[in-house]
Motif scaffolding. Structure first.
Motif, PDB file in Angstrom:
ATOM      1  N   ASP A  83       7.931   0.485   8.277  1.00  0.00           N
ATOM      2  CA  ASP A  83       8.945  -0.479   8.718  1.00  0.00           C
ATOM      3  C   ASP A  83       8.556  -1.896   8.325  1.00  0.00           C
ATOM      4  OD1 ASP A  83      10.436   1.567   9.808  1.00  0.00           O
ATOM      5  OD2 ASP A  83       9.634   1.298  11.849  1.00  0.00           O
ATOM      6  N   ASN A  84       7.271  -2.237   8.437  1.00  0.00           N
ATOM      7  CA  ASN A  84       6.823  -3.571   8.046  1.00  0.00           C
ATOM      8  C   ASN A  84       7.044  -3.811   6.554  1.00  0.00           C
ATOM      9  OD1 ASN A  84       6.003  -4.390  10.592  1.00  0.00           O
ATOM     10  ND2 ASN A  84       3.889  -3.703  10.311  1.00  0.00           N
ATOM     11  N   GLN A  85       6.796  -2.786   5.742  1.00  0.00           N
ATOM     12  CA  GLN A  85       7.006  -2.931   4.307  1.00  0.00           C
ATOM     13  C   GLN A  85       8.480  -3.097   3.971  1.00  0.00           C
ATOM     14  OE1 GLN A  85       4.962   0.616   2.990  1.00  0.00           O
ATOM     15  NE2 GLN A  85       3.152  -0.553   2.340  1.00  0.00           N
ATOM     16  N   ARG A  86       9.337  -2.391   4.675  1.00  0.00           N
ATOM     17  CA  ARG A  86      10.774  -2.533   4.437  1.00  0.00           C
ATOM     18  C   ARG A  86      11.243  -3.944   4.781  1.00  0.00           C
ATOM     19  NH1 ARG A  86      13.643   2.129   3.527  1.00  0.00           N
ATOM     20  NH2 ARG A  86      12.445   4.068   3.709  1.00  0.00           N
ATOM     21  N   ARG A  87      10.718  -4.494   5.876  1.00  0.00           N
ATOM     22  CA  ARG A  87      11.088  -5.861   6.246  1.00  0.00           C
ATOM     23  C   ARG A  87      10.563  -6.859   5.212  1.00  0.00           C
ATOM     24  NH1 ARG A  87      10.387  -3.808  11.617  1.00  0.00           N
ATOM     25  NH2 ARG A  87       8.138  -4.243  11.571  1.00  0.00           N
ATOM     26  N   ALA A 122       0.848  -1.189   0.000  1.00  0.00           N
ATOM     27  CA  ALA A 122       0.000   0.000   0.000  1.00  0.00           C
ATOM     28  C   ALA A 122       0.884   1.240   0.000  1.00  0.00           C
ATOM     29  CB  ALA A 122      -0.918  -0.004   1.222  1.00  0.00           C
ATOM     30  N   ALA A 123       0.442   2.283  -0.686  1.00  0.00           N
ATOM     31  CA  ALA A 123       1.213   3.525  -0.768  1.00  0.00           C
ATOM     32  C   ALA A 123       0.838   4.442   0.385  1.00  0.00           C
ATOM     33  CB  ALA A 123       0.954   4.215  -2.103  1.00  0.00           C
ATOM     34  N   HIS A 124       1.826   4.800   1.204  1.00  0.00           N
ATOM     35  CA  HIS A 124       1.619   5.717   2.313  1.00  0.00           C
ATOM     36  C   HIS A 124       2.189   7.095   1.965  1.00  0.00           C
ATOM     37  CE1 HIS A 124       0.366   2.298   4.642  1.00  0.00           C
ATOM     38  NE2 HIS A 124       1.552   1.714   4.538  1.00  0.00           N
ATOM     39  N   ALA A 125       1.584   8.107   2.534  1.00  0.00           N
ATOM     40  CA  ALA A 125       2.037   9.468   2.250  1.00  0.00           C
ATOM     41  C   ALA A 125       3.466   9.702   2.712  1.00  0.00           C
ATOM     42  CB  ALA A 125       1.094  10.466   2.922  1.00  0.00           C
ATOM     43  N   ASP A 126       3.873   9.032   3.799  1.00  0.00           N
ATOM     44  CA  ASP A 126       5.221   9.237   4.329  1.00  0.00           C
ATOM     45  C   ASP A 126       6.190   8.143   3.868  1.00  0.00           C
ATOM     46  OD1 ASP A 126       3.897   7.295   5.699  1.00  0.00           O
ATOM     47  OD2 ASP A 126       4.498   7.960   7.700  1.00  0.00           O
ATOM     48  N   GLY A 127       5.855   7.428   2.800  1.00  0.00           N
ATOM     49  CA  GLY A 127       6.763   6.431   2.243  1.00  0.00           C
ATOM     50  C   GLY A 127       6.565   5.047   2.831  1.00  0.00           C
TER      51      GLY A 127
END
Length: 215
Positions: free
Chosen positions: A57-61, A49-54
């Motif tokens: 942490d879960n997505q990076r993992r 999902a696209a978040h406004a602040d990039g």
């Protein structure tokens, strides 16, 4: 020796030669099941999902785990697909995702797909998958009058192997051998030239002496 006798000897020799030449061995019942396992390419995909602040942490993992899996089993580039008419927020997330994947060594390509605004990013690559043949049609295991293997003999073993193998591509080709270590060879050759013992030092812990410990 008459021509008739010579002819008989030649025929007999030819027949013996034919008997001595073994025909190609047919695969056993169990090996035949292993050969029926198919290795196919299947897409491996995660959605972000696209978040406004990039990236979160879960997505990076999740991307890190995805990249590690690609390094081990990936085939071809990693595709980062965004909804057509992508908004700046989704575009920023796509760029961050590309940078993380590229840092792990992946070749990344961008693509678009038809979806409403706000759709997720689709990160995918092709991964090999082993598809074993389906077992079934069990006959009576007590019918052993012909002393042969039953039709499904070895099927469950082949299916379990396909389900557990780390890299399905190993079922179709042998892995390349690692280069030989020249360090140990140099040590042995140096000792040989000096006339010294070329074997490894004896390990006392590997001896087969019986323990003399008394309780």
């Amino acid at each position: 020796m008459s021509a008739r006798i010579i002819s008989s000897v030649i025929v007999s020799t030819a027949l013996l030669g034919a008997c001595a030449t073994a025909a190609p061995d047919a695969p056993t019942t169990s090996v035949a099941w292993e050969q029926r396992t198919q290795v196919v390419e299947q897409p491996q995909e995660i959605l972000l999902a696209a978040h406004a602040d990039g990236l979160s942490d879960n997505q990076r993992r999740a991307i890190a785990a995805f990249a590690a899996d690609w390094v081990q089993l990936g085939s071809g580039p990693v595709t980062v697909a965004a909804p057509l008419g992508v908004d700046p927020k989704t575009q920023a997330v796509a760029v961050q995702t590309r940078d993380l994947l590229s840092a792990a060594g992946a070749t990344v390509v961008f693509a678009g797909y038809d979806a409403p605004q706000g759709g997720p990013l689709k990160i995918s690559y092709q991964r090999p998958l082993a598809l074993p043949a389906k077992c079934g049609g069990w006959e009576s295991l007590t019918a052993t009058k012909d002393n042969g293997a039953y039709a499904n003999f070895g099927c469950s073993i082949a299916a379990n192997m396909a389900a557990q193998i780390a890299d399905p591509r190993d079922l179709g080709r042998a892995r390349a051998m690692d280069p030989a270590s020249a360090a140990r060879r140099d040590v042995v050759m140096d000792n040989y030239r000096k006339g010294e013992n070329t074997s490894s030092a004896r390990d006392e812990q590997a001896s087969a002496t019986v323990s003399t410990v008394v309780d």
